[in-house]
Design a protein around this motif. Structure first.
Motif: not given
Ligand SMILES: Cc1cc2nc3c(=O)[nH]c(=O)nc-3n(C[C@H](O)[C@H](O)[C@H](O)COP(=O)(O)OP(=O)(O)OC[C@H]3O[C@@H](n4cnc5c(N)ncnc54)[C@H](O)[C@@H]3O)c2cc1C
Length: 430
Positions: A69, A82-83, A350, A377-378, A382
């Motif tokens: 990362d 908000t998990a 985002s 999305g929401g 999951t």
């Molecule tokens: C305000 C808000 C509220 C939300 N509420 C909910 C909810 O209630 N329930 C729910 O299920 N979901 C919710 N979501 C959605 C949820 O947060 C996301 O779907 C989830 O966190 C995505 O996780 P991820 O690990 O896929 O992405 P991320 O947490 O964005 O992780 C991606 C990681 O990849 C790394 N990365 C990217 N590109 C590179 C690269 N080229 N090289 C090395 N590292 C890289 C980044 O640094 C980052 O750490 C919400 C989102 C927001 C913004």
């Protein structure tokens, strides 16, 4: 990326950047710069909740794992979440049925419900301390037409074998003191602290021998059954398989046309007197686009979010924060007048969305041995769990027909109509 502002417990005018609401007092996984080139069975790019679940799952299956990362793990959109761990999908069962037919739509909903159940079991089996609580959900109508839709939605869900009851206004009002035209009340969802969960999963993978390194992956080359990941440093990572768990970007690739990046805003209130909470502390959301969503926390705050729009620029999202938070605050006051709506902590972040509200999980078209897992999305978290199960199976050589429901290049009249109706790009998918 998540933007993050702390607001004084009682005053909107004192904003300080920095902390996240989540992950307090936790020991964070050791995240070290790459000291040399690495070789592994599976390279997981991204250490958010998606990468953490995938790394844990694949490490448990006996694969050697490198997690890379460019930021401290968890501080992408995971820290902004908000998990609310819901099985109800941003597209209703009725919407999915209209585009995909009943059997396929029901299968998608059942898999989503199974994913929340599977995640709950994983957390319980490993004793993960992440504020996990099983919760019921209240899916609120915003007007009488919405109430009619929810009544039909509940009937369709019953046909699909999904749990829940429809509450007419008098029942909703007397049982929950919520003044809405109707709601679906369902068991089987949950809440957690997303950073504690992510870090615990990474620690579990590390204990099974996974490595966690800091670098930005800049390009991937797939050749001869191996994938080479170039980084922003001199070192490379060679892997038999690569999983992109990079949130809403894909290093060196365009996101699929079905995908849109959006922003959402949320805040945590000051702690409430617990006797003022609504029944069950149910997770609450609305049958609306965009919708208000809310939950409570272990330290008795209300966390409430919404006002989603198509903002993609970090600075623009930050500028909008005060107005978005005021709008959410007003909606919270209207919905739950007993809430002390003073803002303790506010943020925006985002997230990715798709035309049909379903995630993009599976092989990256045109690049052998590379998989992508974008939980959207929401239901982001999951779907992250679902992605771990699916990609684990794919890497083990197992294929199921239903995997196509989530494919990055999914095809067919249903998805073309979704793309046309929701994004105006049906032709581009032909
Ligand atoms: C305000 C808000 C509220 C939300 N509420 C909910 C909810 O209630 N329930 C729910 O299920 N979901 C919710 N979501 C959605 C949820 O947060 C996301 O779907 C989830 O966190 C995505 O996780 P991820 O690990 O896929 O992405 P991320 O947490 O964005 O992780 C991606 C990681 O990849 C790394 N990365 C990217 N590109 C590179 C690269 N080229 N090289 C090395 N590292 C890289 C980044 O640094 C980052 O750490 C919400 C989102 C927001 C913004």
């Amino acid at each position: 990326m998540a933007s993050d502002l702390d607001l004084d417990e009682s005053d909107h005018d004192q904003m300080v950047s920095g902390r996240s609401l989540w992950g307090k007092n936790a020991i964070r996984p050791q995240w070290r710069p790459m000291a040399q080139s690495l070789s592994t069975d599976v390279l997981v790019i991204g250490g958010g909740i998606t990468g953490a679940l995938i790394a844990d799952h694949l490490a448990a299956r006996g694969f050697s794992i490198v997690i890379v990362d460019r930021e401290e793990p968890g501080f992408g959109s995971t820290a902004a979440s908000t998990a609310m761990l819901q099985w109800e999908i941003d597209s209703t069962l009725m919407e999915l049925e209209a585009y995909y037919g009943f059997e396929r739509a029901a299968g998608i909903y059942r898999r989503s419900a199974a994913a929340v159940a599977g995640l709950s079991k994983l957390i319980a089996a490993n004793g993960i301390a992440c504020g996990f609580r099983s919760r019921n959900t209240l899916y609120l109508a915003v007007n009488q037409e919405g109430a009619r839709d929810l009544r039909e939605e509940r009937q369709l869900r019953r046909r699909a074998g999904l749990p829940g009851v429809y509450l007419e206004h008098p029942d909703l009002f007397t049982q929950f003191e919520l003044d809405r035209d109707g709601a679906i009340y369902s068991p089987g969802s949950a809440e957690a602290d997303p950073l504690l969960l992510t870090w615990a999963l990474i620690e579990m993978a590390l204990r099974r021998g996974a490595q966690l390194v800091s670098a930005s992956v800049t390009a991937l080359h797939s050749e001869g059954g191996r994938v080479t990941a170039e980084t922003d440093g001199a070192d490379v990572i060679e892997a038999r398989h690569v999983v992109l768990a990079t949130g809403y970007s894909m290093p060196g690739f365009d996101m699929p046309k079905l995908h849109r990046t959006s922003s959402s805003w949320a805040f945590a209130t000051v702690p409430q007197d617990p006797v003022t909470f609504w029944r069950d502390r149910a997770l609450i959301w609305e049958n609306n686009h965009p919708y208000l969503y809310m939950r409570t926390t272990a330290d008795n705050r209300i966390v409430v979010g919404g006002e989603d729009d198509a903002t993609t620029d970090d600075a623009a999202r930050d500028r909008k924060l005060p107005a978005k938070i005021s709008a959410i605050q007003e909606k919270l006051k209207r919905l739950w007048p007993r809430a002390d709506t003073r803002v303790a902590h506010a943020w925006g972040g985002s997230f990715g969305e798709t035309a049909d509200g379903l995630p993009l999980i599976g092989p990256l078209p045109g690049m052998a041995h590379v998989f992508a897992a974008h939980g959207y999305g929401g239901n982001g978290i999951t779907f992250s769990y679902l992605a771990a199960q699916m990609i684990g199976a794919m890497i083990a050589g197992i294929h199921r027909e239903w995997f196509e429901d989530f494919a990055l290049d999914r095809e067919g009249p249903g998805i073309r109509r979704f793309a046309e109706d929701r994004l105006g790009i049906g032709d581009e998918l032909r």
